[in-house]
Design an enzyme around this catalytic site. Structure first.
Site, short mmCIF file in Angstrom:
data_model
loop_
_atom_site.label_atom_id
_atom_site.label_comp_id
_atom_site.label_asym_id
_atom_site.label_seq_id
_atom_site.Cartn_x
_atom_site.Cartn_y
_atom_site.Cartn_z
CG ASN A 41 -2.04 -1.00 1.12
OD1 ASN A 41 -2.31 -1.56 0.06
ND2 ASN A 41 -2.71 -1.26 2.22
CG HIS A 432 -14.99 1.81 -11.03
ND1 HIS A 432 -15.72 1.80 -9.87
CD2 HIS A 432 -13.81 1.19 -10.74
CE1 HIS A 432 -15.02 1.22 -8.90
NE2 HIS A 432 -13.86 0.83 -9.41
CE1 TYR A 465 -9.33 -7.99 -2.56
CE2 TYR A 465 -10.45 -6.47 -4.04
CZ TYR A 465 -9.28 -6.99 -3.51
OH TYR A 465 -8.06 -6.51 -3.92
NE ARG A 561 -10.53 -1.12 2.09
CZ ARG A 561 -10.76 -1.11 0.78
NH1 ARG A 561 -11.72 -1.83 0.29
NH2 ARG A 561 -10.03 -0.38 -0.04
CG HIS A 589 -14.26 -4.12 -3.05
ND1 HIS A 589 -14.92 -4.35 -4.23
CD2 HIS A 589 -13.26 -3.25 -3.36
CE1 HIS A 589 -14.36 -3.67 -5.20
NE2 HIS A 589 -13.34 -2.99 -4.71
#
Length: 684
Positions: A41, A432, A465, A561, A589
């Site tokens: 990350n 998306h 997820y 999150r 997610h």
């Protein structure tokens, strides 16, 4: 109102992930995995988030107020990064290595290896590593070599071994470590003393420099790793051949603008200063690591180790009880809509729908969006199979899906070769939304079947997820999806839809109008509630509407999150706002927008987060749950358990810092795993 800093909010999220690595009740290899996630990350944080800041500082007029402001901001963010890195190194050196040792798993440095292990490592170096290495001496005829993004390198100050009274000047050299070499090596059982023993490639090289450089004395040595700007940017006028434009950039991504320099803690000031000058970086871009430079590479330990009790107990998602395995998907979806909750329920029904579509002679057309398919994709295999069998297959690939560009380009080329139609969405916008539409001939008329989802068509992530998928043959839903595909084909804005809400045209306004109604009902003293579950909340307009609803008297609960820029608990401003984050075994997610205004209740599932890019610069979808049973299921299963979670939850304070929540209720994820496992047993 004053929003929290986005970069600091992202780093605060990583602090929560790091806390998982310090939990003694988690299997030790899973703790190591959380540690590597933080490093991955942080890599992306610098490659994407910090790159614009560094570019702005370079472009600012030296000595100007803007340059001073940017430098101060970078120092502030850098300070938070260093705080996180110190904690990460401490967890690794003081906690994880000991915990691994308790389980007879060891990552050994040179001083930790006994004579037999050192001998094995030396032979391994000579046979496997040395043939691929060479030291580049730096002199006027041999400039500093190009250093690729996130590659491992050594810089050395050497003195040639020459006889004579006159001292020989020292020279600089750089050793670039090929990516082909494994960064983690497992030692054989014969020298492991009953343990699982690993060594890092950097340690192997450091302990064998005399073999690599027999003609020199090593006076000084340091490892370094350079992070570069890795975001891709394509002008709107390149959209005529987006694939070609991206392909050309992918070749140069490894050599973008330098943004971070990592060195080992023992690196001398002289070498660190030299490297900063070489890459034209300010001192604030230097990060010293009191642990292996690239902790991401320790993921290889997870692959090489024997899992046993050191990993989470495997969880096998079950087939949803809403569908029968042996009955065709066509007949079942003709009777009812089906909600899938991953990873507790399997993604298999979606694959089964595609399998039937590829094989069914009555299916004429399959249309689908692909954001992240993955390198090995059964979804793409089935779409290719359908194209080979003569179906009209149209796929809208998002070629700008960050770090998945090359994989998506490869799938697009393969599908095109088989006769499928490949589209790349609207100019200047990422596609998306996740949607699939199948057209089938039934009784002399066309019927549509659809799947829409909060998550990607990547089978591997559906097991790790949490996401929500929706299967339907609802004529009006399918008509809305068809209208979306027509708009993507024709590079037009989608028209107003009957049920689905699309971005960038309508989603922002729809959410804001609902929140206005929530505020109005709250002021009248009627029931008013907002409950959102998102990956991130950073959009100023949406935040302002949420604050207004809270000030009007509505209770606002946010399950976010990652980064949330809305500070809760501010007197007379956000006292009725609560923010919590769930960090557990699975990555949260799914996105849910639930709003109550008097007797009106809206529950939307969506591919869109509460971010400006999702609401204004992406093609997104949100869809309402019209079935009250499904709506209640989402409230009871996807929202309420997370508000009560007393194990994996973190509560955000007004300053943006989070504190772990310890309550009487169990982990929401663990409870859902038990619930769905029990449902499967009953079904059997």
């Amino acid at each position: 109102m004053l929003l929290l800093n986005r970069e600091l909010a992202i780093l605060e999220f990583n602090r929560r992930v790091l806390a998982q690595a310090a939990l003694a009740n988690i299997p030790v290899l899973e703790r190591l995995r959380y540690l590597t996630i933080v490093s991955a990350n942080l890599d992306e944080f610098f490659e994407v988030r910090m790159a614009p800041h560094m570019a702005a500082l370079r472009d600012a007029l030296p000595g100007s107020g803007e340059a001073a402001r940017l430098k101060l901001e970078l120092q502030r963010i850098g300070g938070a990064v260093r705080e996180l890195l110190q904690a990460q190194c401490r967890v690794y050196t003081e906690e994880l290595r000991a915990a691994l040792g308790d389980q007879k798993i060891a990552i050994l440095g040179h001083v930790d290896r006994d004579a037999a292990q050192q001998d094995w490592v030396r032979q391994y170096f000579v046979k496997e590593v040395k043939p691929l290495l060479s030291a580049t001496l730096i002199d006027p005829r041999h400039p500093f070599p190009k250093v690729a993004n996130k590659s491992l390198n050594f810089i050395l100050r050497l003195q040639p071994k020459k006889k004579g009274a006159v001292p020989v000047e020292s020279v600089l050299a750089v050793i670039k470590i090929p990516r082909a070499l494994p960064r983690v090596i497992r030692l054989p059982a014969k020298v492991s003393q009953g343990r699982q023993v690993f060594v890092l490639l950097s340690s192997v090289l450091r302990s064998n420099l005399s073999i690599l450089l027999p003609e020199h004395h090593v006076l000084d040595c340091a490892q370094f790793r350079l992070t570069r700007d890795s975001d891709l940017w394509v002008r709107d006028d390149d959209q005529t051949d987006l694939r070609q434009a991206l392909n050309s950039q992918l070749h140069t991504r490894q050599f973008g603008m330098p943004v971070r320099l990592e060195v080992n803690a023992q690196c001398s000031r002289a070498l660190a200063r030299l490297l900063l000058q070489q890459f034209e970086l300010p001192a604030c871009a230097l990060y010293r690591m009191d642990a292996p430079l690239n902790l991401v590479r320790l993921q290889q330990v997870l692959d090489l180790a024997e899992p046993g009790k050191h990993r989470f107990k495997p969880y096998e998602p079950g087939w949803t009880p809403a569908l029968q395995r042996k009955e065709s998907m066509w007949s079942q979806l003709a009777r009812r809509d089906v909600l899938l909750h991953h990873p507790y329920e399997s993604f298999e029904p979606v694959l089964q729908l595609l399998r039937e579509a590829a094989d069914d002679k009555h299916v004429l057309q399959i249309q689908q969006t692909i954001y992240r398919a993955g390198l090995h994709s059964e979804v793409m295999d089935l779409l290719c199979k359908a194209a080979r069998r003569g179906k009209e297959v149209t796929v809208v690939f998002e070629l700008m899906a960050r770090f998945d560009e090359a994989v998506n380009i490869a799938w697009a080329e393969q599908l095109e070769k088989l006769g499928g139609q490949v589209l790349y969405g609207l100019p200047g916008m990422k596609t998306h939304c996740k949607m699939l539409l199948i057209t089938r001939r039934e009784k002399k008329q066309w019927r549509h079947y659809a799947h829409i989802s909060t998550g990607n068509y990547n089978v591997s992530t559906t097991r790790s997820y949490t996401d929500l998928g929706f299967l339907t043959s609802h004529p009006e839903f399918c008509a809305d999806i068809q209208a979306m595909f027509v708009a993507l084909r024709q590079h037009q804005d989608a028209p107003a839809l009957k049920h689905l809400v699309n971005a960038p045209q309508h989603l922002r306004q729809t959410l804001l109008s609902h929140l206005v109604e929530v505020s109005a009902q709250a002021r009248r003293g009627r029931e008013a509630r907002v409950l959102l579950k998102l990956n991130a909340l950073t959009d100023e307009g949406l935040i302002a509407a949420l604050v207004d609803a809270a000030q009007a008297g509505a209770q606002v609960d946010l399950i976010v999150r990652g980064a949330c820029l809305l500070p809760p608990g501010l007197p007379e401003l956000t006292e009725r706002v609560r923010v919590r984050s769930i960090i557990g075994r699975f990555l949260e997610h799914s996105r849910v927008y639930h709003m109550v205004a008097g007797e009106q209740v809206w529950t939307y599932l969506s591919s869109a987060d509460g971010m400006a890019r999702n609401l204004d610069r992406r093609v997104e979808l949100a869809w309402p749950l019209l079935d009250p049973v499904l709506r209640q299921r989402v409230y009871d299963e996807v929202l309420t358990p997370y508000l009560l979670d007393g194990e994996d939850a973190w509560a955000q304070g007004p300053d943006g810092r989070y504190q772990a929540v310890k309550g009487v209720y169990p982990s929401a994820q663990q409870a859902l795993m038990r619930k769905h496992a029990g449902a499967r047993k009953k079904d059997v």
